[in-house]
Design a protein around this motif. Structure first.
Motif, PDB file in Angstrom:
ATOM      1  N   ASN A   1     -41.480  24.233 -60.505  1.00 12.82           N
ATOM      2  CA  ASN A   1     -42.313  23.398 -59.644  1.00 12.82           C
ATOM      3  C   ASN A   1     -43.003  22.364 -60.528  1.00 12.82           C
ATOM      4  OD1 ASN A   1     -44.909  22.559 -58.431  1.00 12.82           O
ATOM      5  ND2 ASN A   1     -44.353  23.932 -56.758  1.00 12.82           N
ATOM      6  N   LEU A   2     -42.547  21.113 -60.461  1.00 10.80           N
ATOM      7  CA  LEU A   2     -43.083  20.083 -61.353  1.00 10.80           C
ATOM      8  C   LEU A   2     -44.566  19.806 -61.135  1.00 10.80           C
ATOM      9  CD1 LEU A   2     -42.730  18.021 -63.624  1.00 10.80           C
ATOM     10  CD2 LEU A   2     -42.075  16.345 -61.867  1.00 10.80           C
ATOM     11  N   PRO A   3     -45.052  19.659 -59.894  1.00  7.77           N
ATOM     12  CA  PRO A   3     -46.494  19.413 -59.740  1.00  7.77           C
ATOM     13  C   PRO A   3     -47.356  20.496 -60.394  1.00  7.77           C
ATOM     14  CG  PRO A   3     -45.365  18.877 -57.704  1.00  7.77           C
ATOM     15  CD  PRO A   3     -44.341  19.512 -58.598  1.00  7.77           C
ATOM     16  N   ALA A   4     -46.906  21.748 -60.326  1.00 14.11           N
ATOM     17  CA  ALA A   4     -47.662  22.832 -60.979  1.00 14.11           C
ATOM     18  C   ALA A   4     -47.633  22.664 -62.494  1.00 14.11           C
ATOM     19  CB  ALA A   4     -47.083  24.187 -60.577  1.00 14.11           C
ATOM     20  N   LEU A   5     -46.476  22.301 -63.047  1.00 12.29           N
ATOM     21  CA  LEU A   5     -46.375  22.078 -64.489  1.00 12.29           C
ATOM     22  C   LEU A   5     -47.285  20.930 -64.917  1.00 12.29           C
ATOM     23  CD1 LEU A   5     -44.879  22.661 -67.219  1.00 12.29           C
ATOM     24  CD2 LEU A   5     -43.343  20.795 -66.574  1.00 12.29           C
ATOM     25  N   LYS A   6     -47.267  19.836 -64.172  1.00  7.13           N
ATOM     26  CA  LYS A   6     -48.113  18.681 -64.502  1.00  7.13           C
ATOM     27  C   LYS A   6     -49.587  19.061 -64.480  1.00  7.13           C
ATOM     28  CE  LYS A   6     -46.909  15.448 -61.611  1.00  7.13           C
ATOM     29  NZ  LYS A   6     -46.434  14.250 -60.900  1.00  7.13           N
ATOM     30  N   GLN A   7     -49.956  19.846 -63.484  1.00  8.45           N
ATOM     31  CA  GLN A   7     -51.354  20.244 -63.360  1.00  8.45           C
ATOM     32  C   GLN A   7     -51.797  21.045 -64.582  1.00  8.45           C
ATOM     33  OE1 GLN A   7     -52.123  22.792 -60.010  1.00  8.45           O
ATOM     34  NE2 GLN A   7     -54.335  22.520 -60.115  1.00  8.45           N
ATOM     35  N   VAL A   8     -50.939  21.971 -65.021  1.00 12.78           N
ATOM     36  CA  VAL A   8     -51.292  22.808 -66.176  1.00 12.78           C
ATOM     37  C   VAL A   8     -51.364  21.972 -67.451  1.00 12.78           C
ATOM     38  CG1 VAL A   8     -50.427  24.624 -67.697  1.00 12.78           C
ATOM     39  CG2 VAL A   8     -50.455  24.985 -65.233  1.00 12.78           C
ATOM     40  N   LEU A   9     -50.329  21.185 -67.728  1.00 10.59           N
ATOM     41  CA  LEU A   9     -50.313  20.418 -68.970  1.00 10.59           C
ATOM     42  C   LEU A   9     -51.425  19.373 -68.999  1.00 10.59           C
ATOM     43  CD1 LEU A   9     -46.476  19.969 -69.564  1.00 10.59           C
ATOM     44  CD2 LEU A   9     -48.032  21.556 -70.690  1.00 10.59           C
ATOM     45  N   THR A  10     -51.685  18.752 -67.856  1.00  7.29           N
ATOM     46  CA  THR A  10     -52.771  17.770 -67.788  1.00  7.29           C
ATOM     47  C   THR A  10     -54.118  18.446 -68.041  1.00  7.29           C
ATOM     48  OG1 THR A  10     -51.534  16.341 -66.285  1.00  7.29           O
ATOM     49  CG2 THR A  10     -53.942  16.103 -66.294  1.00  7.29           C
TER      50      THR A  10
ATOM     51  N   GLU B   1     -50.226  11.751 -60.197  1.00  8.00           N
ATOM     52  CA  GLU B   1     -50.436  13.194 -60.345  1.00  8.00           C
ATOM     53  C   GLU B   1     -49.800  14.025 -59.234  1.00  8.00           C
ATOM     54  OE1 GLU B   1     -54.365  14.460 -62.168  1.00  8.00           O
ATOM     55  OE2 GLU B   1     -54.842  12.401 -61.581  1.00  8.00           O
ATOM     56  N   GLN B   2     -49.660  13.461 -58.049  1.00 16.69           N
ATOM     57  CA  GLN B   2     -49.116  14.230 -56.928  1.00 16.69           C
ATOM     58  C   GLN B   2     -47.613  14.042 -56.753  1.00 16.69           C
ATOM     59  OE1 GLN B   2     -51.242  16.374 -55.619  1.00 16.69           O
ATOM     60  NE2 GLN B   2     -52.732  15.438 -57.021  1.00 16.69           N
ATOM     61  N   HIS B   3     -47.000  13.242 -57.604  1.00 15.28           N
ATOM     62  CA  HIS B   3     -45.573  12.959 -57.423  1.00 15.28           C
ATOM     63  C   HIS B   3     -44.745  14.227 -57.661  1.00 15.28           C
ATOM     64  CE1 HIS B   3     -41.716  10.888 -57.519  1.00 15.28           C
ATOM     65  NE2 HIS B   3     -42.338   9.800 -57.091  1.00 15.28           N
ATOM     66  N   GLU B   4     -43.775  14.449 -56.805  1.00 16.73           N
ATOM     67  CA  GLU B   4     -42.982  15.686 -56.836  1.00 16.73           C
ATOM     68  C   GLU B   4     -41.918  15.692 -57.929  1.00 16.73           C
ATOM     69  OE1 GLU B   4     -43.123  18.424 -54.668  1.00 16.73           O
ATOM     70  OE2 GLU B   4     -44.960  17.642 -53.746  1.00 16.73           O
ATOM     71  N   GLN B   5     -41.533  14.502 -58.417  1.00 17.97           N
ATOM     72  CA  GLN B   5     -40.389  14.438 -59.344  1.00 17.97           C
ATOM     73  C   GLN B   5     -40.695  13.767 -60.675  1.00 17.97           C
ATOM     74  OE1 GLN B   5     -38.644  12.538 -55.952  1.00 17.97           O
ATOM     75  NE2 GLN B   5     -36.714  13.633 -56.271  1.00 17.97           N
ATOM     76  N   VAL B   6     -41.798  13.038 -60.757  1.00 12.57           N
ATOM     77  CA  VAL B   6     -42.074  12.240 -61.954  1.00 12.57           C
ATOM     78  C   VAL B   6     -43.354  12.716 -62.642  1.00 12.57           C
ATOM     79  CG1 VAL B   6     -42.629   9.926 -62.802  1.00 12.57           C
ATOM     80  CG2 VAL B   6     -40.867  10.233 -61.049  1.00 12.57           C
ATOM     81  N   PHE B   7     -43.269  12.890 -63.967  1.00 15.08           N
ATOM     82  CA  PHE B   7     -44.429  13.200 -64.800  1.00 15.08           C
ATOM     83  C   PHE B   7     -44.714  11.947 -65.619  1.00 15.08           C
ATOM     84  CE2 PHE B   7     -46.152  16.506 -68.102  1.00 15.08           C
ATOM     85  CZ  PHE B   7     -47.427  15.979 -67.943  1.00 15.08           C
ATOM     86  N   ALA B   8     -45.829  11.308 -65.341  1.00 15.98           N
ATOM     87  CA  ALA B   8     -46.165  10.049 -66.012  1.00 15.98           C
ATOM     88  C   ALA B   8     -47.598  10.101 -66.533  1.00 15.98           C
ATOM     89  CB  ALA B   8     -46.006   8.881 -65.050  1.00 15.98           C
ATOM     90  N   TYR B   9     -47.814   9.434 -67.649  1.00  7.97           N
ATOM     91  CA  TYR B   9     -49.168   9.366 -68.196  1.00  7.97           C
ATOM     92  C   TYR B   9     -49.270   8.186 -69.148  1.00  7.97           C
ATOM     93  CZ  TYR B   9     -46.986  11.972 -72.102  1.00  7.97           C
ATOM     94  OH  TYR B   9     -46.167  12.378 -73.119  1.00  7.97           O
ATOM     95  N   ILE B  10     -50.502   7.850 -69.479  1.00  5.82           N
ATOM     96  CA  ILE B  10     -50.791   6.803 -70.463  1.00  5.82           C
ATOM     97  C   ILE B  10     -51.500   7.438 -71.645  1.00  5.82           C
ATOM     98  CG2 ILE B  10     -52.280   4.795 -70.908  1.00  5.82           C
ATOM     99  CD1 ILE B  10     -51.641   3.834 -68.094  1.00  5.82           C
ATOM    100  N   ARG B  11     -51.132   7.003 -72.840  1.00  2.00           N
ATOM    101  CA  ARG B  11     -51.911   7.321 -74.042  1.00  2.00           C
ATOM    102  C   ARG B  11     -52.576   6.017 -74.480  1.00  2.00           C
ATOM    103  NH1 ARG B  11     -50.895  11.429 -77.166  1.00  2.00           N
ATOM    104  NH2 ARG B  11     -53.070  11.069 -77.751  1.00  2.00           N
TER     105      ARG B  11
END
Length: 544
Positions: free
Chosen positions: A287-296, A473-483
């Motif tokens: 589940n990508l949204p769950a993974l994003k939430q944890v890593l973020t 953050e809510q996207h189901e398929q894409v993990f995106a961020y800025i550094r």
């Protein structure tokens, strides 16, 4: 202000038994590692985490140590170990020793002495309890490898405690004599010139057994502060603790600089997301949204206090391209995407052997082909209790520790160039297509993608020290961020799906120019208000 050398280090984990066999006995060894140091230098890493090479009966492949100050004969000699330290240092590579101090082997001289008599001075190095009146174990605590955590000792009529295999008795960290013996041993290795320690299941040493407290017990942090003060605390060493139960708040206790404990910890919250009810043998869908939430969460909460370790794989975990990527048509694309996702985050990245060429899980046809004690114990325990062999074998294919332990795939010759003899565990059958030789001759390979990621980390201080800003953050398929820091911004886009995805960009990004740093498709030169990402497409770009 980042002042420690390990802040911009990149670590490569070697599982010696499976890395390279120099004497063709089917088992990897220290001379095999030495022979591949130029390859690792070419990749660009500057730290090796070396899984245990100490003397051991190998009940748990070396995580059951019988002599902390000797080398297992199958791996070589102490002279080989010292040569490895010297040869690595010559190439600018430090060696981190994997150290297990929660337990020893039952063949360790301390335990042999402890078992010999209730009155022996070493008896209190371990945890013993009298049986209940009916002869049963003192309580119903279970081993993490299955069965009871208590093993009856016929000779003394008492039970000893083991959180892992019955051949791995737990040390008694309530005994100061244990502290001194362990600290003396650690200093002995530090004096040999090692670069630090990876501390196996270190969050268990503060346990209070009679209260049923194992992880993160009340004595844990005082013990770690004592360890630091007595050993590595005043030296420039990397120390990383394996902490399965860590939260960000707990991680700060371990790794905040003013606490004088560890450099960082491994947390596993992102790993256990695909375990049903916390049980790895009941795998559930990614589940990508769950993974994003944890890593973020970990990126944000440890931004200014503590430090993150960044990893997808290790010797205990399945291959990430099989877990979160696509081991078929999009293996190369998805492996590059996963690497980019990880290496642009804030923390110290860890690469597990074979990850840099996209090695995959293995699906052996029979449980008889597996070697891992945890896998075998749970397979037999669950099937005896009614779980079908097909269900358990499917779970083994997905999450067995042996997925990470098949031999390193060096070339397309017999046994993947790991050895000229039958290895201790079978080679993954896909080695003719997936191997180092193929990767080095293909300029678009996963290997060179990792090499580039390591170069970028050294070239752009903001990758090491900049802020992490989540996007979409809510996207189901894409993990995106800025550094970002006060001078530059890098945008990182990762499509975790096998579908072409159209995303609507935030206004702040629309129409920005881009200078691509790394990508796995054609580079984007400018954003509009929409962005089309191909299957498993990934890129990082400077915003200009």
């Amino acid at each position: 202000m980042l002042t420690n050398w390990w802040h911009d280090a990149v670590v490569y984990q070697i599982y010696p038994r499976s890395f390279c066999d120099s004497n063709n006995d089917g088992i990897g060894d220290l001379q095999g590692i030495i022979s591949k140091l130029d390859y690792l230098q070419n990749l660009g890493i500057n730290v090796i985490w070396l899984s245990p090479v100490y003397r051991s009966p190998m009940d748990d492949n070396g995580y059951d140590i019988s002599d902390y100050q000797d080398i297992a004969p199958e791996f070589g000699t102490m002279a080989d170990m010292l040569q490895l330290l010297d040869e690595a240092k010559y190439r600018g590579i430090r060696i981190i020793m994997d150290l297990v101090v929660n337990h020893t082997s039952d063949e360790h001289p301390w335990f042999v002495a402890a078992q010999s008599s209730i009155d022996n001075p070493y008896r209190d190095y371990y945890v013993w309890r009298k049986p209940n009146a009916d002869g049963t174990p003192p309580d119903d605590q279970g081993s993490l490898f299955g069965g009871s955590a208590w093993q009856y000792d016929e000779q003394s009529g008492e039970y000893y405690y083991h959180l892992f295999s019955k051949r791995q008795p737990d040390l008694n960290w309530e005994n100061p004599a244990v502290h001194q013996a362990v600290f003396d041993m650690m200093n002995w290795w530090i004096d040999k010139g090692i670069g630090g320690f990876r501390l196996d299941v270190i969050d268990l040493i503060g346990k209070e057994i009679d209260k049923g407290i194992t992880g993160n017990g009340p004595n844990l942090h005082p013990l770690l502060q004592k360890m630091s003060q007595s050993t590595f605390g005043d030296k420039s060493l990397l120390t990383v603790g394996e902490t399965w139960g860590a939260t960000p708040e707990i991680a700060k206790l371990f790794s905040a600089e003013q606490r004088n404990e560890l450099s960082m910890v491994f947390q596993f919250e992102h790993i256990t997301l695909t375990w049903g009810n916390g049980d790895k043998w009941q795998p559930i869908d990614f589940n990508l949204p769950a993974l994003k939430q944890v890593l973020t969460k970990w990126q944000v909460e440890l931004e200014n206090e503590g430090w993150n370790s960044l990893f997808w794989n290790n010797h205990d975990l399945p291959r990430i391209v099989s877990k979160y990527g696509d081991e078929g048509q999009y293996r190369v694309k998805s492996a590059k995407m996963l690497a980019t996702t990880l290496h642009f985050m804030k923390g110290t990245p860890y690469i597990y052997q074979g990850e840099e060429i996209g090695m995959t899980n293995v699906a052996f046809d029979s449980i008889d082909d597996y070697r891992d004690i945890e896998t075998l114990n749970f397979y037999h325990e669950r099937t005896a209790n009614g779980v079908s062999e097909e269900t358990m074998l499917a779970a083994v294919h997905e999450n067995s520790r042996d997925n990470a332990r098949t031999p390193m795939q060096w070339d397309s010759s017999d046994y993947a160039g790991f050895s000229t003899s039958q290895p201790w565990i079978k080679v993954n059958p896909n080695y003719p297509e997936i191997n180092v030789d193929e990767a080095l001759h293909d300029t678009q390979s996963i290997f060179y993608h990792y090499q580039r990621l390591i170069e970028l980390r050294r070239a752009f201080p903001l990758i090491v020290g900049g802020r992490f800003v989540p996007l979409l953050e809510q996207h189901e398929q894409v993990f995106a961020y800025i550094r970002e820091d006060d001078h530059q911004q890098i945008v990182v886009m990762n499509n975790f799906s096998d579908q072409t995805v159209e995303i609507i960009l935030p206004d702040a990004l629309a129409h920005c120019g881009l200078e691509t740093l790394i990508n796995n498709y054609e580079p984007h030169v400018q954003f509009t208000n929409k962005l089309l990402l191909q299957p498993y497409e990934s890129f990082a770009a400077l915003i200009v």
